[in-house]
Scaffold this motif. Structure first.
Motif, PDB file in Angstrom:
ATOM      1  N   THR A  13      -0.828 -11.269 -19.977  1.00  0.00           N
ATOM      2  CA  THR A  13      -1.697 -11.619 -18.853  1.00  0.00           C
ATOM      3  C   THR A  13      -2.853 -12.494 -19.321  1.00  0.00           C
ATOM      4  N   THR A  14      -3.431 -12.092 -20.458  1.00  0.00           N
ATOM      5  CA  THR A  14      -4.541 -12.875 -21.013  1.00  0.00           C
ATOM      6  C   THR A  14      -4.094 -14.284 -21.369  1.00  0.00           C
ATOM      7  N   GLN A  15      -2.905 -14.385 -22.000  1.00  0.00           N
ATOM      8  CA  GLN A  15      -2.390 -15.702 -22.372  1.00  0.00           C
ATOM      9  C   GLN A  15      -2.127 -16.566 -21.145  1.00  0.00           C
ATOM     10  N   ASN A  16      -1.621 -15.931 -20.068  1.00  0.00           N
ATOM     11  CA  ASN A  16      -1.377 -16.670 -18.825  1.00  0.00           C
ATOM     12  C   ASN A  16      -2.679 -17.198 -18.239  1.00  0.00           C
ATOM     13  N   LEU A  17      -3.726 -16.362 -18.321  1.00  0.00           N
ATOM     14  CA  LEU A  17      -5.038 -16.785 -17.816  1.00  0.00           C
ATOM     15  C   LEU A  17      -5.586 -17.945 -18.647  1.00  0.00           C
ATOM     16  N   VAL A  18      -5.392 -17.871 -19.966  1.00  0.00           N
ATOM     17  CA  VAL A  18      -5.852 -18.957 -20.850  1.00  0.00           C
ATOM     18  C   VAL A  18      -5.113 -20.241 -20.523  1.00  0.00           C
ATOM     19  N   ASP A  19      -3.770 -20.111 -20.371  1.00  0.00           N
ATOM     20  CA  ASP A  19      -2.968 -21.288 -20.033  1.00  0.00           C
ATOM     21  C   ASP A  19      -3.389 -21.867 -18.686  1.00  0.00           C
ATOM     22  N   ARG A  20      -3.663 -20.973 -17.729  1.00  0.00           N
ATOM     23  CA  ARG A  20      -4.083 -21.426 -16.402  1.00  0.00           C
ATOM     24  C   ARG A  20      -5.422 -22.138 -16.476  1.00  0.00           C
ATOM     25  N   LEU A  24      -6.284 -25.973 -15.429  1.00  0.00           N
ATOM     26  CA  LEU A  24      -7.356 -26.318 -14.491  1.00  0.00           C
ATOM     27  C   LEU A  24      -8.344 -27.280 -15.132  1.00  0.00           C
ATOM     28  N   ARG A  25      -8.651 -27.055 -16.404  1.00  0.00           N
ATOM     29  CA  ARG A  25      -9.583 -27.949 -17.093  1.00  0.00           C
ATOM     30  C   ARG A  25      -9.000 -29.356 -17.207  1.00  0.00           C
ATOM     31  N   GLN A  26      -7.705 -29.427 -17.552  1.00  0.00           N
ATOM     32  CA  GLN A  26      -7.057 -30.731 -17.655  1.00  0.00           C
ATOM     33  C   GLN A  26      -7.026 -31.431 -16.300  1.00  0.00           C
ATOM     34  N   ARG A  27      -6.778 -30.665 -15.242  1.00  0.00           N
ATOM     35  CA  ARG A  27      -6.762 -31.258 -13.903  1.00  0.00           C
ATOM     36  C   ARG A  27      -8.148 -31.765 -13.521  1.00  0.00           C
ATOM     37  N   ASP A  28      -9.177 -30.972 -13.833  1.00  0.00           N
ATOM     38  CA  ASP A  28     -10.544 -31.398 -13.533  1.00  0.00           C
ATOM     39  C   ASP A  28     -10.892 -32.677 -14.287  1.00  0.00           C
TER      40      ASP A  28
END
Length: 209
Positions: A13-20, A24-28
């Protein structure tokens, strides 16, 4: 076993949050770059709804036509068109709206805040079905200087007593003066854009060909 399974689940779950968060950062970052490109571009970027009302206008509108960036939001830009250009461009817009995903190119004269008309070359794309855009996107470039040069050349050609015509790399007529109309026995407006070999098929058997 239960504790181990719980720890593995939390780790995933933590890894998924990091990936997410990375996504989001790349999209921003991409959005910020795109925003910078739009704001610094000399081309006017416009978003219209299906009825032609302005939803967004890039800062270049001020440099080209003199209007504030948000001044035309909520208005119909076709009202700024030269009366001679309005019918054709409005028909082209209606055809574009009717075909999702289609694109068109056009030229027209738009009135600036000073009352003067400027020529714009427009590339429009129908993105109404795109859930992230939902608009007609216009990319407009100021071609006034080029148009003035073309008109100046045209006036010069028209004053010449010789029959003058020009063709492009596709052998299409691009210009015909009055004297050439008489010599060639053609209507300039009718044959501009047509191939010389289509207008004069017998010429393909001559030395000129």
């Amino acid at each position: 076993v239960w504790r181990l399974d719980n720890l593995l689940t939390r780790r995933d779950t933590t890894q998924n949050l990091v990936d997410r968060n990375d996504q989001l950062r790349q999209r921003d970052e991409e959005l910020e770059r795109y925003k910078t490109y739009v704001e610094q571009s000399n081309d006017i970027i416009t978003a219209l709804d299906s009825s032609g009302i302005v939803q967004y206008q890039s800062p270049a509108i001020e440099r080209v036509l003199g209007y504030e960036q948000t001044e035309l939001v909520g208005t119909n830009p076709f009202d700024l068109l030269h009366p001679d250009d309005r019918p054709a461009l409005w028909n082209a817009f209606e055809e574009l709206v009717a075909e999702p995903g289609s694109t068109i190119g056009a030229e027209g004269r738009f009135q600036g805040i000073d009352g003067e008309y400027r020529w714009l070359s427009i590339r429009a794309a129908n993105r109404l079905d795109d859930e992230h855009i939902e608009a007609i996107l216009l990319n407009s470039r100021d071609i006034t200087a080029r148009k003035r040069q073309e008109q100046k050349r045209q006036r010069t050609v028209e004053r010449m007593t010789d029959a003058i015509f020009s063709i492009n790399s596709e052998w299409q007529f691009t210009e015909i003066n009055g004297q050439a109309e008489e010599v060639l026995n053609v209507d300039a407006e009718a044959v501009i854009g047509d191939s010389i070999w289509e207008v004069f098929p017998s010429a393909s058997d001559t030395q000129f060909y």
